[in-house]
Design a protein around this motif. Sequence first.
Motif, PDB file in Angstrom:
ATOM      1  N   SER A 128       0.606  -1.207  -0.131  1.00 55.91           N
ATOM      2  CA  SER A 128       0.062  -0.138  -0.100  1.00 55.91           C
ATOM      3  C   SER A 128       0.941   1.184   0.069  1.00 55.91           C
ATOM      4  N   THR A 130       4.039   3.517  -2.187  1.00 59.19           N
ATOM      5  CA  THR A 130       4.529   3.965  -3.383  1.00 59.19           C
ATOM      6  C   THR A 130       5.594   2.982  -3.966  1.00 59.19           C
ATOM      7  N   THR A 155      -2.909  -3.261  -6.048  1.00 54.91           N
ATOM      8  CA  THR A 155      -3.489  -2.422  -4.859  1.00 54.91           C
ATOM      9  C   THR A 155      -4.225  -1.019  -5.115  1.00 54.91           C
ATOM     10  N   GLY A 156      -3.004  -0.380  -5.930  1.00 54.26           N
ATOM     11  CA  GLY A 156      -3.529   0.889  -6.410  1.00 54.26           C
ATOM     12  C   GLY A 156      -4.595   0.992  -7.322  1.00 54.26           C
ATOM     13  N   SER A 160      -8.227   2.376  -6.240  1.00 49.29           N
ATOM     14  CA  SER A 160      -8.687   3.712  -6.904  1.00 49.29           C
ATOM     15  C   SER A 160     -10.238   3.101  -7.586  1.00 49.29           C
ATOM     16  N   SER A 186      -4.241   3.270  -0.917  1.00 50.91           N
ATOM     17  CA  SER A 186      -3.939   3.234  -2.532  1.00 50.91           C
ATOM     18  C   SER A 186      -3.036   4.217  -3.197  1.00 50.91           C
ATOM     19  N   HIS A 187      -2.140   4.727  -2.333  1.00 46.59           N
ATOM     20  CA  HIS A 187      -1.149   5.512  -2.733  1.00 46.59           C
ATOM     21  C   HIS A 187      -1.471   6.413  -3.722  1.00 46.59           C
ATOM     22  N   GLN A 189      -2.522   6.313  -6.863  1.00 47.21           N
ATOM     23  CA  GLN A 189      -3.603   6.191  -7.733  1.00 47.21           C
ATOM     24  C   GLN A 189      -4.746   6.618  -6.995  1.00 47.21           C
ATOM     25  N   GLY A 190      -4.861   6.376  -5.635  1.00 41.45           N
ATOM     26  CA  GLY A 190      -5.859   6.719  -4.787  1.00 41.45           C
ATOM     27  C   GLY A 190      -5.984   8.285  -4.790  1.00 41.45           C
ATOM     28  N   THR A 191      -4.642   8.930  -4.770  1.00 42.98           N
ATOM     29  CA  THR A 191      -4.539  10.402  -4.552  1.00 42.98           C
ATOM     30  C   THR A 191      -5.308  10.978  -5.986  1.00 42.98           C
ATOM     31  N   SER A 205      -5.068  13.286   0.923  1.00 36.43           N
ATOM     32  CA  SER A 205      -4.587  11.832   0.180  1.00 36.43           C
ATOM     33  C   SER A 205      -3.151  11.928   0.048  1.00 36.43           C
ATOM     34  N   MET A 209      -0.339   9.669   1.800  1.00 38.82           N
ATOM     35  CA  MET A 209       0.361   8.759   0.703  1.00 38.82           C
ATOM     36  C   MET A 209       1.817   9.011   1.516  1.00 38.82           C
TER      37      MET A 209
END
Length: 229
Positions: A128, A130, A155-156, A160, A186-187, A189-191, A205, A209
Amino acid sequence: MNLLFSASLILLTLGAYLATRRIFLAYRHPLLNPVFLSTVVIISLMKLTGYSWDDYQPAKEVMTFLLGPATVALALPLYHNRSLLRRHAPTVLAGVAAGSLTTMAAALVAGRLFSLGDTLLLSLGPKSVTVPIAVEISRLCGGEAPLTAAFVVATGMLGSILGPGALSLLRVKHPMARGLALGTVSHGQGTAVALMESETAGAMSGVAMALAAVFTALVAPYYLPLFLR
């Protein structure tokens, strides 16, 4: 010719992302996530035209290099929300720490239930954060760096796609809470998804991260072995 071909692939990637982003913003369906959908579009086009991953590699290197400036650019929404972050700093730190420990534990417990070997578990643990930091954590703990990179990307992507819907289902509405959850789990991609929701969610986010990466790097070498045989 190689330079022109790489430039055309970069433009193709950018065009695919912008087009799928417009589709996502119009319909807001999880499976229309622009990172996921643009990846499908690019792979499909590469297959149809007979090009391989090796052909795409030079363009990928250029775009990967630009991740650094893109990450630094997250400082702008963070600056705009600095007073919010100051007011809730203890809560943010506690939430990211708890989230980082929980997401590692959940993955490792699931891995144990499916009888994964120790090497796979150590590769899965830092999924989880980067990629550069996760890979170094994996190497330090005895995992396989290529497997860790694959787990991080997966995971990313899943976070996302499924994360915003899951948060809505759980009635998590505050942009600060949504951003912290997406960034912790989600590092990058979630951001990216959080930024599409609001500037506040994107800023939080980005903070999550960064904090999750530092916290995981510090605790993972002692935490991950607890789940081994």
